[in-house]
Scaffold this motif. Structure first.
Motif, mmCIF file in Angstrom:
data_model
loop_
_atom_site.group_PDB
_atom_site.id
_atom_site.type_symbol
_atom_site.label_atom_id
_atom_site.label_comp_id
_atom_site.label_asym_id
_atom_site.label_seq_id
_atom_site.Cartn_x
_atom_site.Cartn_y
_atom_site.Cartn_z
ATOM 1 N N GLY A 16 -1.975 9.079 -8.591
ATOM 2 C CA GLY A 16 -2.848 8.384 -9.316
ATOM 3 C C GLY A 16 -4.293 9.200 -9.802
ATOM 4 N N SER A 17 -4.927 8.459 -10.373
ATOM 5 C CA SER A 17 -6.187 9.005 -10.796
ATOM 6 C C SER A 17 -7.354 8.124 -10.552
ATOM 7 C CB SER A 17 -6.319 9.241 -12.286
ATOM 8 O OG SER A 17 -5.199 10.069 -12.879
ATOM 9 N N LEU A 18 -8.594 8.848 -10.332
ATOM 10 C CA LEU A 18 -9.941 7.954 -9.850
ATOM 11 C C LEU A 18 -11.000 8.666 -10.455
ATOM 12 C CD1 LEU A 18 -10.626 5.237 -8.460
ATOM 13 C CD2 LEU A 18 -10.778 6.851 -6.314
ATOM 14 N N ARG A 19 -12.079 8.076 -10.951
ATOM 15 C CA ARG A 19 -13.354 8.909 -11.232
ATOM 16 C C ARG A 19 -14.439 8.436 -10.526
ATOM 17 N NH1 ARG A 19 -16.225 8.688 -17.077
ATOM 18 N NH2 ARG A 19 -16.977 6.888 -16.518
ATOM 19 N N LYS A 87 -3.615 13.404 -3.985
ATOM 20 C CA LYS A 87 -2.725 13.655 -3.002
ATOM 21 C C LYS A 87 -3.118 12.788 -1.625
ATOM 22 C CE LYS A 87 -1.648 18.239 -4.743
ATOM 23 N NZ LYS A 87 -1.790 19.733 -4.120
ATOM 24 N N PRO A 88 -2.469 12.619 -0.620
ATOM 25 C CA PRO A 88 -2.908 11.885 0.677
ATOM 26 C C PRO A 88 -4.115 12.735 1.118
ATOM 27 C CG PRO A 88 -0.596 11.780 0.438
ATOM 28 C CD PRO A 88 -1.094 12.811 -0.449
ATOM 29 N N GLU A 89 -3.959 14.065 1.103
ATOM 30 C CA GLU A 89 -5.001 14.852 1.717
ATOM 31 C C GLU A 89 -6.505 14.976 1.000
ATOM 32 O OE1 GLU A 89 -2.220 16.079 0.880
ATOM 33 O OE2 GLU A 89 -1.985 18.038 -0.069
ATOM 34 N N ASP A 90 -6.373 14.120 -0.246
ATOM 35 C CA ASP A 90 -7.744 13.918 -1.059
ATOM 36 C C ASP A 90 -8.610 12.847 -0.349
ATOM 37 O OD1 ASP A 90 -5.998 14.807 -3.882
ATOM 38 O OD2 ASP A 90 -7.416 16.140 -2.772
ATOM 39 N N LYS A 91 -7.784 12.067 0.426
ATOM 40 C CA LYS A 91 -8.679 10.897 0.988
ATOM 41 C C LYS A 91 -9.856 11.441 1.930
ATOM 42 C CE LYS A 91 -7.918 7.253 4.422
ATOM 43 N NZ LYS A 91 -7.274 6.406 5.503
ATOM 44 N N ALA A 92 -10.788 10.555 1.530
ATOM 45 C CA ALA A 92 -12.064 11.074 2.245
ATOM 46 C C ALA A 92 -13.258 10.424 1.817
ATOM 47 C CB ALA A 92 -12.542 12.707 1.955
ATOM 48 N N ILE A 93 -14.500 10.512 2.267
ATOM 49 C CA ILE A 93 -15.775 10.041 1.981
ATOM 50 C C ILE A 93 -16.372 11.249 0.988
ATOM 51 C CG2 ILE A 93 -18.146 9.151 2.267
ATOM 52 C CD1 ILE A 93 -17.121 8.229 5.079
ATOM 53 N N THR A 117 -19.028 7.843 -0.915
ATOM 54 C CA THR A 117 -18.225 6.563 -1.520
ATOM 55 C C THR A 117 -16.774 7.089 -1.049
ATOM 56 O OG1 THR A 117 -17.368 5.492 -3.495
ATOM 57 C CG2 THR A 117 -17.777 7.878 -3.641
ATOM 58 N N GLN A 118 -16.206 5.856 -0.738
ATOM 59 C CA GLN A 118 -14.779 6.282 0.063
ATOM 60 C C GLN A 118 -13.698 6.196 -0.946
ATOM 61 O OE1 GLN A 118 -13.770 6.491 3.515
ATOM 62 N NE2 GLN A 118 -12.023 7.202 2.509
ATOM 63 N N VAL A 119 -12.952 7.266 -0.971
ATOM 64 C CA VAL A 119 -11.585 7.178 -1.734
ATOM 65 C C VAL A 119 -10.430 7.475 -0.547
ATOM 66 C CG1 VAL A 119 -10.361 9.095 -3.193
ATOM 67 C CG2 VAL A 119 -12.970 8.638 -3.629
ATOM 68 N N THR A 120 -9.576 6.552 -1.167
ATOM 69 C CA THR A 120 -8.472 6.272 -0.251
ATOM 70 C C THR A 120 -7.135 6.480 -1.126
ATOM 71 O OG1 THR A 120 -9.422 4.884 1.522
ATOM 72 C CG2 THR A 120 -6.980 5.005 1.301
ATOM 73 N N VAL A 121 -6.286 7.417 -0.638
ATOM 74 C CA VAL A 121 -4.961 7.559 -1.371
ATOM 75 C C VAL A 121 -3.745 7.313 -0.721
ATOM 76 C CG1 VAL A 121 -3.684 9.579 -2.750
ATOM 77 C CG2 VAL A 121 -6.108 9.557 -2.390
ATOM 78 N N SER A 122 -3.162 6.039 -1.128
ATOM 79 C CA SER A 122 -2.218 5.517 -0.456
ATOM 80 C C SER A 122 -0.854 6.019 -0.846
ATOM 81 C CB SER A 122 -2.281 4.019 -0.624
ATOM 82 O OG SER A 122 -2.018 3.636 -1.889
ATOM 83 N N SER A 123 0.320 6.190 -0.075
ATOM 84 C CA SER A 123 1.719 6.573 -0.112
ATOM 85 C C SER A 123 2.514 5.432 -0.294
ATOM 86 C CB SER A 123 2.118 7.603 0.658
ATOM 87 O OG SER A 123 2.069 7.056 1.950
#
Length: 123
Positions: A16-19, A87-93, A117-123
């Motif tokens: 997905g996408s997020l800004r 990707k899952p590895e993009d999950k981070a603050i 700001t927290q970004v969570t990538v869920s599978s």
């Protein structure tokens, strides 16, 4: 002095996408560079992307090239990081930062930081 306020984090599915956005305020933007860093649990803070305010020239960490785009809106004094194909590895603050030094300075030398700001990538 420069003040930075991030917004736009959240939860998104893989692919997905997020800004995320960073509102910038301060006395002067002359010579200023803005950057996005991220820090995942148990890992060091790493540079993701940067943009030079005056020229608009950009830099990216290799793993996000072609997926992330940094941009600025001079009228709104805001910097954006558009993140696609997450990707899952993009999950981070994700942290917005600013420096009057070179954009290639290590994170410890960047003078100003937002709250993250927290970004969570869920599978």
């Amino acid at each position: 002095q420069v003040q930075l306020v991030e917004s736009g984090g959240g939860v998104v599915q893989v692919g997905g996408s997020l800004r995320v956005s960073c509102a910038v305020s301060g006395r002067t933007f002359v010579g200023l560079a803005l950057g996005w860093f991220r820090q995942a649990p148990g890992k060091e803070r790493e540079f993701v992307s940067g943009i030079r305010w005056r020229s608009g020239s950009t830099d990216y960490e290799d793993s996000v090239k072609g997926r992330f785009t940094i941009s600025r809106d001079n009228a709104k004094n805001t910097v954006y990081l558009q993140m696609n194909r997450l990707k899952p590895e993009d999950k981070a603050i994700y942290y917005c930062a600013a420096t009057f030094r070179t954009i290639y300075a290590p994170s410890s030398q960047w003078e100003y930081w937002g709250q993250g700001t927290q970004v969570t990538v869920s599978s």
